[in-house]
Motif scaffolding. Structure first.
Motif, PDB file in Angstrom:
ATOM      1  N   VAL A   1       0.721  -1.171   0.004  1.00 41.53           N
ATOM      2  CA  VAL A   1       0.095  -0.056   0.078  1.00 41.53           C
ATOM      3  C   VAL A   1       0.821   1.221  -0.061  1.00 41.53           C
ATOM      4  CG1 VAL A   1      -2.032   1.340   0.953  1.00 41.53           C
ATOM      5  CG2 VAL A   1      -1.794  -1.381   1.139  1.00 41.53           C
ATOM      6  N   GLU A   2       0.736   1.942  -1.135  1.00 36.25           N
ATOM      7  CA  GLU A   2       1.717   3.187  -1.319  1.00 36.25           C
ATOM      8  C   GLU A   2       1.156   4.355  -0.308  1.00 36.25           C
ATOM      9  OE1 GLU A   2       3.327   4.448  -5.158  1.00 36.25           O
ATOM     10  OE2 GLU A   2       1.506   5.892  -4.793  1.00 36.25           O
ATOM     11  N   ARG A   3       1.851   4.779   0.686  1.00 40.23           N
ATOM     12  CA  ARG A   3       1.359   5.677   1.676  1.00 40.23           C
ATOM     13  C   ARG A   3       0.922   6.970   1.145  1.00 40.23           C
ATOM     14  NH1 ARG A   3       3.290   5.632   7.581  1.00 40.23           N
ATOM     15  NH2 ARG A   3       1.128   4.780   7.854  1.00 40.23           N
ATOM     16  N   ALA A   4       1.719   7.408   0.015  1.00 40.30           N
ATOM     17  CA  ALA A   4       1.404   8.851  -0.492  1.00 40.30           C
ATOM     18  C   ALA A   4       0.073   8.933  -1.147  1.00 40.30           C
ATOM     19  CB  ALA A   4       2.471   9.199  -1.467  1.00 40.30           C
ATOM     20  N   THR A   5      -0.292   7.775  -1.736  1.00 40.95           N
ATOM     21  CA  THR A   5      -1.564   7.801  -2.593  1.00 40.95           C
ATOM     22  C   THR A   5      -2.603   6.740  -2.104  1.00 40.95           C
ATOM     23  OG1 THR A   5      -0.893   6.130  -4.203  1.00 40.95           O
ATOM     24  CG2 THR A   5      -0.163   8.563  -4.760  1.00 40.95           C
ATOM     25  N   ASN A   6      -2.199   5.844  -1.176  1.00 40.68           N
ATOM     26  CA  ASN A   6      -3.284   4.741  -0.745  1.00 40.68           C
ATOM     27  C   ASN A   6      -3.373   3.805  -1.970  1.00 40.68           C
ATOM     28  OD1 ASN A   6      -3.658   5.021   2.038  1.00 40.68           O
ATOM     29  ND2 ASN A   6      -5.653   5.829   1.544  1.00 40.68           N
ATOM     30  N   ARG A   7      -2.625   3.840  -2.890  1.00 37.71           N
ATOM     31  CA  ARG A   7      -2.754   2.920  -4.009  1.00 37.71           C
ATOM     32  C   ARG A   7      -2.305   1.515  -3.545  1.00 37.71           C
ATOM     33  NH1 ARG A   7       0.111   0.918  -8.539  1.00 37.71           N
ATOM     34  NH2 ARG A   7       1.777   2.284  -8.104  1.00 37.71           N
ATOM     35  N   ALA A   8      -3.100   0.355  -3.660  1.00 32.94           N
ATOM     36  CA  ALA A   8      -2.628  -0.844  -3.289  1.00 32.94           C
ATOM     37  C   ALA A   8      -2.509  -1.775  -4.278  1.00 32.94           C
ATOM     38  CB  ALA A   8      -3.808  -1.669  -2.259  1.00 32.94           C
ATOM     39  N   VAL A   9      -1.140  -2.647  -4.424  1.00 34.58           N
ATOM     40  CA  VAL A   9      -0.831  -3.478  -5.681  1.00 34.58           C
ATOM     41  C   VAL A   9      -0.589  -4.725  -4.868  1.00 34.58           C
ATOM     42  CG1 VAL A   9       0.520  -3.959  -7.410  1.00 34.58           C
ATOM     43  CG2 VAL A   9      -0.130  -1.442  -6.809  1.00 34.58           C
ATOM     44  N   ARG A  10      -1.439  -5.763  -5.550  1.00 34.73           N
ATOM     45  CA  ARG A  10      -1.102  -7.184  -4.991  1.00 34.73           C
ATOM     46  C   ARG A  10       0.507  -7.518  -5.279  1.00 34.73           C
ATOM     47  NH1 ARG A  10      -5.285 -11.227  -7.315  1.00 34.73           N
ATOM     48  NH2 ARG A  10      -4.004 -10.510  -9.300  1.00 34.73           N
TER      49      ARG A  10
END
Length: 675
Positions: free
Chosen positions: A488-497
């Motif tokens: 989970v990218e902290r800057a954007t909240n984007r989650a990638v499996r």
């Protein structure tokens, strides 16, 4: 002098024959050179017979001394040329053996490293060992003897031409008899191939049994099973011996045929040639030359037969090599990789609810070691949600993660900013909020599916809003892909499996270090820093953090001390500290340590607990452990029961509020909240 090893290239593993042909294509210049040299040698040998026959006719029949002298000069020149070609041919044959055998080693080793634990899950250990010991020799033997194939063909062609020029009948006998002898060997070659394949299978099974026996010797002694297992090993060894004897009989039959058929041809040609000489249809010199031709012909036929036998053995070996090369990784790379999230990133495991917060040290406590293994495997993508679950620890022995870390390259960004979020007793991994206030989106879209939010869990051990929560906090999911670990990218909240990222990048960014990690033989310096990227000061810092500086000092060579295989000269605790030092020296973005101090004494454990947070300050670290000393130094602890997070907070808060946590960590039984 050529530089070896050469780049192996991409092997053709569609079939054993295609693999052998690929090896031949990769080495065709040296194979062609060896065949040319071998053909030149046998041409010289055959011409010696022709020159000797001419010398006999010139000197003894015609009495021409000057002509006899010239033929002696020709004989000397041919002998010197043949002697020089012997040296060149031997060197070329040895080079062909090394290039083919070690190219096979290169491709098998490269594939084995890429497969990691997949290899030992799919193939018995004895099969893998046999590929690296016996099979490469068989493959090398084929290309070492391959020069005899063109050499024999050239010899037969030259002999047939000379015999046809001298006497048509003898030349036709040679042209007809050689193919018949080769065809007569085919039934024996089939039997030899079948018996050798059977022997190879039994040999691999016995090797597997012996490796298992050595690995479990202490357990066998403890339960008194040495005699039973020893009897089984003896019985299997006898079956292997019997299979080897049958192979030996078949090989002996082949060798007998290789001697018998050319010998019969030699007798027949000499007998018929002697009759022709007595009837004065051919001269004495021609009879001598025919005898030499026939000897060379017998050797050429034996060479063809040996090449056929070598091909049969190499084909059996290549089938095992191809079996390794065909294996697909249990965790394949995605066909269309997702955009990689930029650090710092949280590491989240939806299956358990565990979140490893970026730039902090997080403890994960599991009363059941099986849960600890499963969590660590998923966090490092050694287990996918769709992968079959076993009771073993298949993934955490992957050499990719413990040593090379993607060929020793350092991970990407390693932020060193101190996290400062305060962890209170009511910190949740709930609905849309993770530990320390990290927001997990309700539907974080990844390329392969959505990551669902996890249920809220507080210090009382009860779940909050998890839908469909079953006993122990576990729940059924409609889509298995939702259980895959995510970054989970902290800057954007984007989650990638993790499964949507290239496996190499996952290994570079996330290092899972366990006590089953292998210590390789070699210099300690190379073991701690495989890419030689760390200075002595950097190595010393990692060693101090692992409280392993006494191990380095005990040898006068220091970091240049040589380790034996698996570091057998060190105790279990010393080996564990060296593994920890290696993991710290690699300095990954996310480090998952599984019981890093379970085998050390209390003093070393306390020293590691004090130094570890300092060494990993500002970086993401997970401690999967039940050690109270280590947990007391973490920023946040998550308690996992029956595969799910049931409580979280600081170590001291959990000790006071969660009896099950106190029982697990302090190894005590609680009653009414009192320890």
């Amino acid at each position: 002098m050529r530089s070896l090893p050469q780049p192996p290239g991409t092997p053709d593993h569609r079939s054993p024959d295609r693999f052998l042909f690929w090896l031949a294509r990769r080495s065709w210049p040296s194979l062609a050179w060896a065949g040319l040299v071998n053909g030149g040698y046998w041409t010289c040998v055959i011409l010696v017979s022709a020159a000797l026959g001419a010398a006999v006719d010139a000197g003894f029949t015609d009495g021409d001394t000057s002509t006899l002298t010239r033929w002696f000069g020709v004989l000397a020149a041919l002998a010197l040329t043949a002697a020089a070609l012997v040296v060149l041919g031997h060197r070329a044959n040895c080079f062909n053996w090394y290039t083919s055998a070690y190219r096979t080693v290169q491709v098998v080793t490269e594939r084995s490293v890429r497969l990691g634990p997949t290899l030992t899950r799919r193939l018995p250990s004895g099969e893998v060992v046999a590929v690296g010991t016996d099979d490469i020799n068989r493959v090398g033997d084929l290309y070492e003897s391959s020069s005899s194939l063109p050499g024999s063909v050239i010899s037969i062609a030259v002999i047939s031409t000379l015999m046809l020029a001298s006497h048509v009948t003898l030349g036709l006998v040679v042209l007809v008899s050689v193919p018949l002898m080769l065809v007569g060997m085919v039934p024996l070659l089939r039997v030899f191939s079948r018996l050798q394949e059977h022997h190879r299978d039994r040999q691999a099974e016995l090797t597997t049994r012996s490796t298992d026996l050595v690995a479990g010797l202490r357990v066998l002694r403890g339960v008194g099973g040495e005699r039973t297992v020893g009897e089984r090993y003896t019985a299997e060894s006898q079956r292997v011996r019997a299979a080897g004897v049958r192979v030996g009989w078949a090989d002996a039959a082949l060798q007998s045929v290789r001697e018998l058929l050319p010998g019969l041809l030699l007798v027949g040609i000499v007998w018929y040639g002697a009759r022709l000489a007595l009837s004065e249809e051919i001269s004495v010199g021609q009879l001598v030359a025919f005898y030499g031709y026939t000897g060379g012909l017998a050797t050429a036929v034996r060479g063809l037969m040996r090449a056929a036998s070598a091909y049969v053995s190499a084909r059996v070996a290549a089938s095992r090599v191809v079996r390794v090369l065909r294996l697909a990784h249990d965790h394949p790379d995605p066909e269309f990789p997702a955009a990689e999230p930029a650090g710092p990133c949280d590491l989240h495991d939806p299956a358990s609810g565990v979140t490893i917060t970026a730039q902090r040290t997080t403890g994960v406590v599991c009363p059941d070691p099986t849960d600890a293994t499963a969590v660590a495997e998923r966090l490092g993508r050694y287990r996918d949600s769709t992968a079959p679950t076993t009771g073993t620890d298949p993934g955490l022995t992957d050499p990719e993660s413990h040593t090379a870390l993607a060929n020793g390259t350092a991970p990407g960004d390693n932020p060193h900013s101190e996290g400062s979020t305060d962890l209170g007793a009511n910190t949740n991994l709930g609905n849309s909020t993770g530990p320390e206030g990290t927001t997990l989106p309700e539907s974080c879209s990844g390329p392969g599916g959505n990551v669902s939010p996890e249920s809220s869990t507080g210090l009382d051990g009860h779940t909050g809003s998890g839908n469909g929560t079953g006993p122990g906090g576990s729940r059924e999911r409609e889509n298995d892909s939702d259980a895959d670990a995510v970054l989970v990218e902290r800057a954007t909240n984007r989650a990638v499996r993790l499964r949507d990222l290239p496996r190499d990048r996952v290994r570079e960014r996330i290092l899972v270090a366990t006590n089953s990690a292998h210590l390789f033989s070699g210099r300690l310096r190379d073991e701690l820093s495989p890419d030689s990227g760390l200075s002595d000061d950097g190595l010393a810092r990692a060693v101090r953090a692992a409280n392993a500086d006494d191990i380095v000092r005990q040898s006068p060579a220091g970091f240049d001390a040589v380790l034996t295989e698996r570091g057998r000269e060190y105790s279990g605790g010393q080996q564990q500290r060296l593994r920890l030092a290696r993991a710290l020296a690699l300095d990954p973005e996310i480090l998952v340590l599984v019981e890093p101090a379970s085998a050390v004494d209390a003093h070393s454990e306390a020293a590691i607990a004090e130094a570890l947070p300092v060494e990993r300050a500002g970086r993401t670290t997970a401690l999967v452990t039940t050690s109270p000393l280590l947990l007391d130094r973490t920023d946040h602890v998550q308690f996992v029961e029956r595969g799910r997070v049931v409580a979280q907070g600081t170590h001291r808060e959990l000790l006071a509020a969660v009896p099950g946590y106190a029982e697990t960590v302090l190894r005590t039984v609680t009653t009414g909240g009192n320890r």
